[in-house]
Design a protein around this motif. Structure first.
Motif, PDB file in Angstrom:
ATOM      1  N   ARG A 163      15.413 -10.099  -5.912  1.00 10.40           N
ATOM      2  CA  ARG A 163      16.322 -10.276  -7.044  1.00 10.40           C
ATOM      3  C   ARG A 163      16.492 -11.744  -7.428  1.00 10.40           C
ATOM      4  N   VAL A 164      15.724 -12.644  -6.823  1.00 12.07           N
ATOM      5  CA  VAL A 164      15.845 -14.075  -7.100  1.00 12.07           C
ATOM      6  C   VAL A 164      15.118 -14.401  -8.399  1.00 12.07           C
ATOM      7  N   ASN A 165      15.814 -15.065  -9.314  1.00 11.93           N
ATOM      8  CA  ASN A 165      15.206 -15.386 -10.610  1.00 11.93           C
ATOM      9  C   ASN A 165      14.242 -16.566 -10.497  1.00 11.93           C
ATOM     10  N   GLY A 166      13.308 -16.614 -11.457  1.00 10.01           N
ATOM     11  CA  GLY A 166      12.378 -17.731 -11.522  1.00 10.01           C
ATOM     12  C   GLY A 166      10.980 -17.337 -11.098  1.00 10.01           C
ATOM     13  N   LEU A 167      10.169 -18.351 -10.789  1.00 10.99           N
ATOM     14  CA  LEU A 167       8.787 -18.123 -10.365  1.00 10.99           C
ATOM     15  C   LEU A 167       8.779 -17.738  -8.892  1.00 10.99           C
ATOM     16  N   ARG A 168       8.160 -16.607  -8.573  1.00 14.90           N
ATOM     17  CA  ARG A 168       8.130 -16.077  -7.214  1.00 14.90           C
ATOM     18  C   ARG A 168       6.684 -15.826  -6.782  1.00 14.90           C
ATOM     19  N   TRP A 169       6.508 -15.676  -5.485  1.00 14.95           N
ATOM     20  CA  TRP A 169       5.159 -15.437  -4.954  1.00 14.95           C
ATOM     21  C   TRP A 169       5.260 -14.521  -3.756  1.00 14.95           C
ATOM     22  N   THR A 170       4.276 -13.631  -3.642  1.00 11.78           N
ATOM     23  CA  THR A 170       4.119 -12.795  -2.457  1.00 11.78           C
ATOM     24  C   THR A 170       2.638 -12.556  -2.252  1.00 11.78           C
ATOM     25  N   TRP A 171       2.296 -11.922  -1.180  1.00 10.77           N
ATOM     26  CA  TRP A 171       0.885 -11.687  -0.893  1.00 10.77           C
ATOM     27  C   TRP A 171       0.252 -10.880  -2.032  1.00 10.77           C
ATOM     28  N   PRO A 172      -0.944 -11.264  -2.439  1.00  8.33           N
ATOM     29  CA  PRO A 172      -1.550 -10.616  -3.619  1.00  8.33           C
ATOM     30  C   PRO A 172      -1.742  -9.115  -3.486  1.00  8.33           C
ATOM     31  N   TRP A 173      -1.915  -8.611  -2.262  1.00 12.29           N
ATOM     32  CA  TRP A 173      -2.117  -7.167  -2.127  1.00 12.29           C
ATOM     33  C   TRP A 173      -0.806  -6.370  -2.198  1.00 12.29           C
ATOM     34  N   MET A 174       0.293  -7.087  -2.242  1.00 10.56           N
ATOM     35  CA  MET A 174       1.584  -6.420  -2.369  1.00 10.56           C
ATOM     36  C   MET A 174       1.791  -5.937  -3.815  1.00 10.56           C
ATOM     37  N   GLY A 175       2.256  -4.695  -3.962  1.00 11.53           N
ATOM     38  CA  GLY A 175       2.596  -4.199  -5.286  1.00 11.53           C
ATOM     39  C   GLY A 175       3.964  -4.697  -5.728  1.00 11.53           C
ATOM     40  N   LYS A 176       4.097  -4.955  -7.006  1.00 10.57           N
ATOM     41  CA  LYS A 176       5.351  -5.491  -7.546  1.00 10.57           C
ATOM     42  C   LYS A 176       5.761  -4.646  -8.759  1.00 10.57           C
ATOM     43  N   LYS A 177       6.812  -3.812  -8.591  1.00 12.77           N
ATOM     44  CA  LYS A 177       7.326  -2.972  -9.675  1.00 12.77           C
ATOM     45  C   LYS A 177       8.626  -3.569 -10.188  1.00 12.77           C
ATOM     46  N   LYS A 178       8.579  -4.058 -11.409  1.00  9.59           N
ATOM     47  CA  LYS A 178       9.775  -4.683 -11.978  1.00  9.59           C
ATOM     48  C   LYS A 178      10.708  -3.623 -12.551  1.00  9.59           C
ATOM     49  N   ILE A 179      12.003  -3.909 -12.486  1.00  4.62           N
ATOM     50  CA  ILE A 179      13.018  -3.011 -13.024  1.00  4.62           C
ATOM     51  C   ILE A 179      14.170  -3.842 -13.576  1.00  4.62           C
ATOM     52  N   SER A 180      14.696  -3.425 -14.708  1.00  2.98           N
ATOM     53  CA  SER A 180      15.807  -4.139 -15.342  1.00  2.98           C
ATOM     54  C   SER A 180      17.125  -3.713 -14.716  1.00  2.98           C
ATOM     55  N   LEU A 181      17.987  -4.696 -14.460  1.00  3.09           N
ATOM     56  CA  LEU A 181      19.331  -4.448 -13.931  1.00  3.09           C
ATOM     57  C   LEU A 181      20.391  -4.642 -15.012  1.00  3.09           C
ATOM     58  N   ARG A 182      19.952  -4.791 -16.261  1.00  3.92           N
ATOM     59  CA  ARG A 182      20.896  -5.026 -17.354  1.00  3.92           C
ATOM     60  C   ARG A 182      21.625  -3.736 -17.724  1.00  3.92           C
ATOM     61  N   ALA A 183      22.761  -3.896 -18.401  1.00  8.87           N
ATOM     62  CA  ALA A 183      23.522  -2.747 -18.882  1.00  8.87           C
ATOM     63  C   ALA A 183      22.780  -2.087 -20.042  1.00  8.87           C
ATOM     64  N   ASN A 184      22.761  -0.779 -20.056  1.00  8.89           N
ATOM     65  CA  ASN A 184      22.100   0.004 -21.095  1.00  8.89           C
ATOM     66  C   ASN A 184      23.130   0.872 -21.808  1.00  8.89           C
ATOM     67  N   ASN A 185      22.979   0.995 -23.112  1.00 11.05           N
ATOM     68  CA  ASN A 185      23.864   1.833 -23.904  1.00 11.05           C
ATOM     69  C   ASN A 185      23.110   3.081 -24.351  1.00 11.05           C
ATOM     70  N   PHE A 210       0.832  -1.203   0.000  1.00  6.63           N
ATOM     71  CA  PHE A 210       0.000   0.000   0.000  1.00  6.63           C
ATOM     72  C   PHE A 210       0.876   1.266   0.000  1.00  6.63           C
ATOM     73  N   GLY A 211       1.879   1.247  -0.873  1.00 10.08           N
ATOM     74  CA  GLY A 211       2.753   2.396  -1.025  1.00 10.08           C
ATOM     75  C   GLY A 211       3.995   2.379  -0.156  1.00 10.08           C
ATOM     76  N   ASP A 212       4.050   1.481   0.825  1.00  5.87           N
ATOM     77  CA  ASP A 212       5.212   1.405   1.712  1.00  5.87           C
ATOM     78  C   ASP A 212       6.209   0.401   1.131  1.00  5.87           C
ATOM     79  N   TYR A 213       7.435   0.864   0.870  1.00  7.00           N
ATOM     80  CA  TYR A 213       8.455  -0.002   0.289  1.00  7.00           C
ATOM     81  C   TYR A 213       8.872  -1.076   1.290  1.00  7.00           C
ATOM     82  N   ARG A 214       8.758  -2.342   0.854  1.00  5.71           N
ATOM     83  CA  ARG A 214       9.058  -3.469   1.741  1.00  5.71           C
ATOM     84  C   ARG A 214      10.363  -4.185   1.389  1.00  5.71           C
ATOM     85  N   GLY A 215      10.917  -3.907   0.227  1.00  2.97           N
ATOM     86  CA  GLY A 215      12.162  -4.559  -0.156  1.00  2.97           C
ATOM     87  C   GLY A 215      12.153  -4.912  -1.632  1.00  2.97           C
ATOM     88  N   THR A 216      13.288  -5.414  -2.109  1.00  4.86           N
ATOM     89  CA  THR A 216      13.456  -5.775  -3.515  1.00  4.86           C
ATOM     90  C   THR A 216      13.798  -7.248  -3.630  1.00  4.86           C
TER      91      THR A 216
END
Length: 296
Positions: A89-111, A81-87
């Protein structure tokens, strides 16, 4: 206390994501239980079995809302609900509580290759510069929550950093006594990288490498600077030629005097020096004049 002191930068920490495969196994077990409950309720005309199957279906739908997947070099910032709980970084299929927001971000190198911009160098000459850099996100919390658009932030800061470094040094130094943009590429690129890292640290972004892809005088002075470079090259060549010619004249006079081939007074020495310098420094072939009479 200032506003800057009150504002605390976000810091990435481990998220609350869990193993999605274990939850997937639980979902499969729920599917089996729902199937048995529904079939049993229909065949046995048991309303309680049907009600239990409906309840399990609600639980199943709830659990399905918590699944997400992460690819290599990808992270997900978990918010409650807007409060940052952590990031996570584990690859694969993941799960968290459905009401938790999940904002994905790329960690790859950009040119990124910046647009050509016009800058005045240290001496006020207008020059055109374009830079290339390789950057990546190191702190997902800062990139997502401390700046509005981290990609646009990178683009804007590149232009500012290029202008700063471009104005710090002259484009070229004809006497080769100063650090220049054209002659000291590695040093200037290193300073540009340090400037960018300092500016982008607020967004949790680092720069792996950078350099100039375009560096030239602006069109309005390019012709004049080219003529200046050509003149400087001609002067340098003439200096080398004259220095060599003077050395050869000194050597010739010394050898004539040492071997006592001919004795020359100061006037004849001056004439010989003049003639030898004309021969050695002239751009065209000289025509010798044979003197068959006396030297005097």
């Amino acid at each position: 206390m200032t506003t800057e002191a009150l504002r605390q930068p976000s810091r990435e920490r481990d998220g609350a994501g869990g193993n999605g495969l274990l939850m997937l196994l639980l979902v499969l077990m729920l599917l089996v239980a729902i199937a048995f409950a529904m079939v049993g309720g229909i065949i046995g005309d048991d309303p309680m079995s049907l009600l239990g199957g409906a309840g399990l279906s609600v639980v199943l739908a709830f659990l399905l809302g918590g699944f997400y997947s992460l690819q290599p070099n990808e992270a997900a910032a978990i918010t409650n609900f807007g409060d940052y709980r952590g990031t996570d970084r584990v690859n694969g299929l993941r799960w968290t509580w459905p009401w938790m927001g999940k904002k994905k971000i790329s960690l790859r190198a950009n040119n990124l290759i910046s647009q050509q911009i016009k800058v005045n160098d240290q001496r006020g000459n207008p020059i055109e510069i374009a830079a290339q850099l390789v950057w990546r996100v190191t702190d997902s919390a800062q990139a997502l929550f401390d700046v509005d658009d981290y990609r646009g932030f990178v683009t804007a800061q590149v232009e500012v950093a290029v202008r700063t470094i471009g104005a710090r040094y002259p484009y070229d130094d004809f006497e080769h006594k100063e650090v220049t943009l054209r002659g000291d590429h590695e040093r200037v690129s290193g300073e540009l990288r340090a400037e960018l890292i300092n500016r982008l640290s607020v967004a949790g972004i680092t720069v792996d490498e950078c350099g100039f892809t375009h560096l030239a005088y602006a069109p309005e002075i390019a012709g004049a600077m080219l003529r200046r470079q050509q003149a400087a090259a001609v002067v340098a060549a003439r200096e080398t030629l004259v220095a060599g010619a003077v050395g050869m004249v000194e050597m010739a006079l010394a050898m004539l005097n040492e071997r006592q081939v001919v004795e020359l007074d100061e006037e004849r020495k001056a004439a010989m020096v003049s003639n030898l310098l004309v021969v050695l420094c002239g751009e065209r072939d000289t025509q010798p004049v044979v003197n068959t009479g006396s030297l005097y």
